[in-house]
Design an enzyme around this catalytic site. Structure first.
Site, short mmCIF file in Angstrom:
data_model
loop_
_atom_site.label_atom_id
_atom_site.label_comp_id
_atom_site.label_asym_id
_atom_site.label_seq_id
_atom_site.Cartn_x
_atom_site.Cartn_y
_atom_site.Cartn_z
N LEU A 53 -40.54 23.08 -19.93
CA LEU A 53 -41.87 23.60 -20.25
C LEU A 53 -41.95 25.09 -19.96
CD1 LEU A 53 -44.90 23.02 -20.88
CD2 LEU A 53 -45.17 22.69 -18.41
N ASP A 54 -42.37 25.87 -20.93
CA ASP A 54 -42.60 27.30 -20.74
C ASP A 54 -41.36 28.04 -20.24
OD1 ASP A 54 -45.15 26.54 -21.39
OD2 ASP A 54 -45.88 26.62 -19.34
N GLU A 55 -40.20 27.53 -20.62
CA GLU A 55 -38.99 28.12 -20.05
C GLU A 55 -38.02 28.67 -21.10
OE1 GLU A 55 -38.01 28.86 -17.09
OE2 GLU A 55 -39.55 27.91 -15.91
N HIS B 56 -47.50 31.00 -25.35
CA HIS B 56 -48.04 30.56 -24.06
C HIS B 56 -49.06 31.59 -23.58
CE1 HIS B 56 -48.24 28.50 -20.24
NE2 HIS B 56 -48.19 29.68 -19.65
N GLY C 203 -47.46 26.56 -16.95
CA GLY C 203 -48.19 25.31 -16.94
C GLY C 203 -49.62 25.44 -17.40
#
EC number: 3.5.1.10
Lengths: 282, 282, 282, 282
Positions: B226-228, B191, B200
């Site tokens: 998401l992105d976690e 990311h 995000g």
């Protein structure tokens, strides 16, 4: 005889590598009903050397534990079992305040498990700062003394406090071999360059002349050779063409004090092993 | 039955912490005449969880070794014994070349013990680059498909290659829970921000708007959100007011590819353990 | 009227960008026989804004210089001409000593061109430390007061010292809008996270829970929103799975104090320009 | 004669420092109706040298502009006016692929405004990689040639492509003074250590032996002395006792390629000025 209160101790083992060492050491600790809070080990395959730091908690019978270990460990093993926790240092200084100030703050307000027994300076400049923190300051001037005489007087003053370590917080004197040998693996110095670049005097001026884009600092044990002992910690910062040697000096001070205190943090936690000219940090 | 050639394998153990675990595990390895090349362990005292990675060398009888371990390890233990060495990945991409290029270079010329079985893109942009390295490229366009349908077609293509891991090298699509659950602890994403800052889309634009002085990248396992997922590796670089969002994007690319390849290096060496939303790297 | 001694002053100009601004401003300085020691400028092309910091040396006739500049600079120009050199601050604290200690050391022993006029705490914890440095400490307790009342009492105490800046050295209170507006671009805060990650309370605990591999600190101007003002400086350090939230806190302290003092160094040198929510540092 | 299309050019000025230089230079640009997109200057007070990089946009009459400048600039001024934008390089290699691979990727997919006209190797190892990117590769073997002869053959091959710069991307040969003098300020080398530490061969082995905790890389112009030219960019990474010399080598490769490409980015943007043994980067 076994102590009656729960304690935390650090077992440090250095020996020739052999199959089954971890199993043997940890089994013995286990048989003593000691809890392994943390265990770290490292094998240096080049030298065939085994290093282990075992943080133990429980009721200790030191003598019996060491005897049990000696029965299984290879000959030539160095092992020590020390209380975890607070250590005692003497700090040597010349005129610069920043590393000393950081140690004083961290000793008093947290950050380093350390008591500063005394500060000794070859100049009187930092007396006021030290006394503000209610710590004894001793001036041991080098004027009128040979290097050997001065170091002997320093050692005499230091030894009154029986410190675990002697920290050279910008102590700007070359040490005699006699002095250095008197404190094996106990002398910790901060050098104001990223060693081995810029050994010796005025490293920031050397760095400026060379036009480097990064400067640094190095904390290391002191052995016989100037700026040559085993490195414990290093760090760097970026500089650019706008930095004069003086700017580098100012910016470098924060790096110096950070590196020294990080090195000391690890030494105090008994994480640093010296082997030859290198450190293993477990 | 014991193999007849010397091998190197990695034993990974996760279990509730108990006194004597290291002794027991290493004793069993020792009793199998296996040499411990490297042993690293960690106890998470908050959760009471024990993690150990043991790199072993010798003649293995896997079945008997695991059976011996199961006899002494607490119930609820997860343990696996894997061959050390080269792994197999499929790489997912969209249009950006930098992370993919770094993986192609490192797979072909050293730096990562990895075979890239195939690259799959939802655009055709990077086909030429991939084919230059004699690796199959598959276009699986998302156009005209629902997210579920597209992910199903992706999975179908991926599964043909039975990869150990699936690497999202700037694959700019949100994944469906079904897809994610299909690859537990196998999906590794890069990311382009220092998570959890700027979750995000368009993180560099967000960073520009916020006026940050440092930007970064994060490699993490992908879970449902998401992105976690659990973070494996992060790194940052300094920026200043002269950087536009585009400048940040350009400078950030080097960070992204470095972070992804460092994370992958550790995953491939089977050093990364996932526990809850955190990674333990031994 | 022109002064009779050589002085050093900083001219700071913010205006809409136009062709020839540098030429016009430096020509006027030149016509006043002022030497430009250093000139830095930046054009923000997105907003069409021009920023310039000009360090001048010579015999100044401030009034005439500013009048000459106003004749040529576009309408809407903000320009200020300030003496270079030492500034005066008031420091606000709660209970943590590390940032305060660093400021006290640097003010007394070099590193920051700053006089600490006073330290004000909402707890009495740090009185002894401050008084060791012969600086007045005031306790302004928040107990029994509304936030508005407490801030008003703080402001009253601060304003007695007419500081150039108010430094929040781990002052752990949310400020009222009235207080913030009272000190436009004068309030400098250190936040113990890498903003915008982990806004608000207990950022190290948040960082621990999220399993990040890097933690940081942010120095910023304070505006109406909590942890939302223009960022001046940020820095980070690596952490790993062995760090508890408490370990992060301890390691983070060095980052916090370094970042705060680096930010302050630039603010004191009048290098920081605020524009919207961003800083331009020249 | 003035060109009829809007262009972007970089004016670079080096001269003895004098009062009013910025005003004079920018005034002349202004009188030519050129827009100053970006202006950066630096005065080295020790040497009394003035450096300025002015990025200009508009309709250029080069001859008249330079003539106007020459009228006002002090004697001994070096000034050049160059087109902004893409440059042309030749890359020299031996056997290592990582720096070359990064340049190939960034030239083809963005990140560096550069055309790689050709790659020349003293071994044939990297031919396939280069040809994958449709770029000519030339083998100029050193076997059977004296150093002088080999360098002459290299220069002959290089000069066919008239490159702006020659990039030594891990070209593991010491260069002759004749060769170096043939490319003044055009030779850019990446050295795999944090200079001036570990000058010469096998720096990672030297670093391992010295037990350093940080390793780095240095991009620099090449002058007569080995590893002694003006430094453009440096970066470092942390290592610890678990790193063998080979591990350092592997980890160092990412630093090397990043540092080389960052240095090149600045050189290509004509931001780097050489003065004595230092670089000024504007």
């Amino acid at each position: 005889m076994q102590s009656q209160t729960i304690q935390r101790k650090i077992l440090r083992t250095i020996c020739p590598d052999e199959k089954g060492l971890i199993a043997q050491i940890t089994s013995i600790c286990f048989s003593h009903h000691l809890n392994i809070v943390q265990n770290n080990e490292y094998v240096d395959h080049r030298s065939g050397r085994f290093f282990m730091r075992t943080e133990l908690e429980g009721l200790f019978d030191d003598e019996r534990l060491l005897a049990d270990l000696d029965r299984v460990l290879p000959s030539g093993t160095q092992r020590e079992l020390n209380q975890a926790g607070r250590r005692r240092i003497v700090v040597l200084v010349t005129k610069e305040a920043h590393c000393l100030g950081d140690l004083l703050m961290k000793s008093a307000y947290g950050g380093l498990d350390v008591d500063i027994a005394a500060v000794i300076g070859n100049h009187d400049t930092l007396r006021i700062l030290v006394e503000r923190f209610d710590i004894p300051f001793h001036l041991v001037s080098h004027e009128g003394f040979s290097r050997e005489e001065h170091d002997a007087r320093m050692a005499e003053q230091i030894d009154r406090y029986s410190p675990d370590y002697v920290v050279l917080a910008k102590y700007m004197r070359v040490l005699t071999p006699t002095f250095v040998r008197h404190y094996p693996n106990q002398l910790i110095n901060i050098h104001h360059s990223f060693l081995p670049a810029f050994i010796g005097a005025k490293p920031y001026h050397q760095a400026y002349e060379r036009g480097v884009k990064i400067i640094g600092a190095t904390a290391h044990y002191v052995n016989d050779d100037l700026d040559e002992g085993p490195i414990i910690s290093q760090d760097v910062i970026n500089v650019d063409h706008t930095y004069t040697a003086e700017d580098m000096m100012r910016a470098g001070r924060d790096v110096e004090k950070n590196v020294l205190s990080r090195a000391l943090y690890r030494v105090l936690a008994q994480r640093v092993f010296v082997y030859g000219n290198r450190t293993i940090i477990l």
